[in-house]
Design a protein around this motif. Structure first.
Motif, PDB file in Angstrom:
ATOM      1  N   LEU A  36     -22.670   5.942  52.712  1.00 20.62           N
ATOM      2  CA  LEU A  36     -21.217   5.955  52.581  1.00 20.62           C
ATOM      3  C   LEU A  36     -20.558   5.119  53.682  1.00 20.62           C
ATOM      4  CD1 LEU A  36     -19.188   7.519  50.761  1.00 20.62           C
ATOM      5  CD2 LEU A  36     -18.801   8.943  52.752  1.00 20.62           C
ATOM      6  N   VAL A  39     -20.680   1.493  52.787  1.00 14.80           N
ATOM      7  CA  VAL A  39     -19.714   1.197  51.728  1.00 14.80           C
ATOM      8  C   VAL A  39     -18.297   1.143  52.307  1.00 14.80           C
ATOM      9  CG1 VAL A  39     -18.691   2.067  49.598  1.00 14.80           C
ATOM     10  CG2 VAL A  39     -21.158   2.193  49.928  1.00 14.80           C
ATOM     11  N   LEU A  43     -15.709  -1.963  52.405  1.00  5.99           N
ATOM     12  CA  LEU A  43     -14.380  -1.855  51.790  1.00  5.99           C
ATOM     13  C   LEU A  43     -13.296  -2.160  52.826  1.00  5.99           C
ATOM     14  CD1 LEU A  43     -14.633   1.319  49.536  1.00  5.99           C
ATOM     15  CD2 LEU A  43     -14.661  -1.076  48.855  1.00  5.99           C
ATOM     16  N   SER A 104     -19.079   4.225  59.557  1.00  7.16           N
ATOM     17  CA  SER A 104     -18.473   3.003  59.025  1.00  7.16           C
ATOM     18  C   SER A 104     -17.940   2.139  60.170  1.00  7.16           C
ATOM     19  CB  SER A 104     -17.360   3.348  58.036  1.00  7.16           C
ATOM     20  OG  SER A 104     -16.180   3.683  58.718  1.00  7.16           O
TER      21      SER A 104
END
Lengths: 225, 240
Positions: A36, A39, A43, A104
């Motif tokens: 995640l 991703v 993004l 992230s």
């Protein structure tokens, strides 16, 4: 009598069995967080304004609110929308989401550290953006940030006792049950603390080794000495 | 981080939407949640103060203390960073009474969270002190300053500025960790939310409001620390 060794030996097998659940939750949660996180990082770096803003808002929101509330939210609120999850799954998803948004940021640092020339060279070689990303950018971006990801793995591991709040039978919940059965909390809770301490120190030592190894190989690509 | 306000807007609109859709039910649980939020704020402030004190003591002991003190500081930092905050909280709550120490839950909460974040803070303090240019120490020696005075008057004030942003993150971590105290029977925001959830079953609204309140408090800390940083950096940055 503060410390009863007989009681310690009696409860150790039960706690060891519960530690398996703790480790499962850690590994599954981190697997989700690692995927995640990547991703979300991609993004957030998107050139389309609304995608990157939404991803950034999501990451900042998750990072600013307590993981315990997020666990409750997934466990109690999702069923209102027809998504009923078992406690373990809800807990793993919440931990994965929370640490995914931390990861992230780590991935983003790694991706931004790849020189722009790598993209330009790939364009010059007529590689598609997907191939460039998979074969050129990711292999250069991920290894340097592995130690930082490792730190979040340890942090996630230390958050797993929160799952006891939604009655997942992991270490902390088991220790509490043992304590309430015998009215002796000293041994179970101290043992759980000791377990976390040992695991964290071992993991930290392992991450230091990994960091040293990566530093050696990254400065020396291809393994030539 | 500059995108926090944006997230805030999104959530505020989301909540406003919910509020409009069910305003009547809303009014009944706002006062209760605010009471809970007050407890959360108290614990955050108490814990933060303790954390700063512990961090300074532990960092100074680790860097400049005599050997036994240094070991003690290292043990404190490693133990509190190496175990879960929840385990520490439970340990203080369930185990201390067996040793005859009876603290009330609020004191346990502030002590546990303060000690936990203090251990992380000690490393922040150490990093910031080490980041002060060596020339500053040398200049203090040249001016015949005793080490303790140099540390207090020259090094720490400069380190202080570098410490502010990481402390901001730690205070947010502490705020988030206060949600754990609901598990040792303190009626903080999280506890109130669960209680009301059990009586009213307005799950969606309650947990959404709670998330928004925590977010607002985080943003408040971020803004406060930014202000402090600009304030503290005046006059110091010039010397570099």
């Amino acid at each position: 009598m503060f410390w009863d060794w007989n009681y310690v030996w009696e409860i150790t097998p039960t706690l060891l069995r519960a530690s398996v659940v703790t480790i499962q939750a850690t590994l599954l949660g981190f697997l989700l967080a690692a995927v995640l996180g990547l991703v979300l990082a991609i993004l957030r770096m998107s050139k389309t304004g609304w995608i990157s803003v939404t991803a950034a808002g999501f990451v900042e929101f998750i990072r600013s609110t307590p993981v315990l509330i997020q666990i409750f939210f997934i466990f109690f609120v999702f069923p209102e929308f027809g998504i009923v999850l078992p406690a373990m799954a809800a807990g793993v998803i919440a931990l994965g989401l929370h640490y995914g948004s931390y990861c992230s940021e780590v991935y983003r640092a790694g991706l931004e550290n790849v020189p722009k020339g790598q993209w330009e060279a790939s364009t010059a070689l007529n590689l598609s953006p997907y191939i460039t990303f998979r074969d050129i950018i990711i292999p250069q971006a991920i290894p340097p940030v592995v130690p930082a990801l490792g730190n979040y793995l340890v942090a996630l591991f230390k958050e797993t006792p929160l799952l006891s709040a939604i009655a997942v039978l992991e270490l902390m919940q088991t220790a509490k049950i043992l304590g309430s059965q015998s009215f002796r909390y000293v041994e179970p809770i101290t043992l759980v603390g000791g377990f976390f301490l040992v695991m964290s120190l071992v993991a930290a030592a392992f991450i230091r080794q990994l960091e040293a190894y990566l530093n050696r190989t990254l400065r020396n690509p291809g393994g030539a000495r | 981080m500059q995108l926090r306000p944006l997230a805030v807007c999104a959530i505020v609109f989301f909540t406003a939407g919910l509020a409009v859709s069910s305003f009547a039910g809303f009014r009944e649980f706002i006062p209760g949640l605010l009471q809970g939020a007050a407890i959360t704020i108290q614990i955050t402030i108490g814990g933060s103060l303790l954390a700063v004190v512990m961090a300074l003591i532990a960092a100074m002991a680790k860097m400049y203390g005599p050997l036994p003190l240094r070991w003690l500081a290292v043990a404190y930092i490693e133990v509190f960073r190496g175990t879960s905050a929840l385990v520490q909280l439970f340990w203080l709550f369930f185990v201390l009474p067996h040793f005859g120490v009876n603290l009330d839950p609020m004191a346990v909460a502030i002590t546990a969270l303060g000690l936990n974040v203090g251990a992380y803070g000690a490393e922040v303090v150490r990093g910031a002190v080490n980041a002060v240019a060596r020339g500053q120490w040398e200049a203090s020696v040249a001016l015949n300053m005793p080490r303790a005075l140099a540390l207090r008057r020259i090094i720490l004030p400069q380190a202080f500025v570098a410490m502010i942003p990481p402390w901001g993150n730690l205070f947010i971590e502490l705020l988030k960790a206060t949600a754990l105290v609901s598990l040792i029977t303190i009626s903080d925001l999280t506890f109130k939310a669960q209680q009301m959830n059990q009586t009213t079953f307005r799950t969606v609204e309650i947990f959404t409001i709670v998330l928004v309140v925590y977010l607002a408090l985080s943003v408040l800390i971020t803004v406060g620390m930014r202000t402090l940083e600009t304030f503290a950096a005046r006059g110091i940055a010039r010397g570099r």
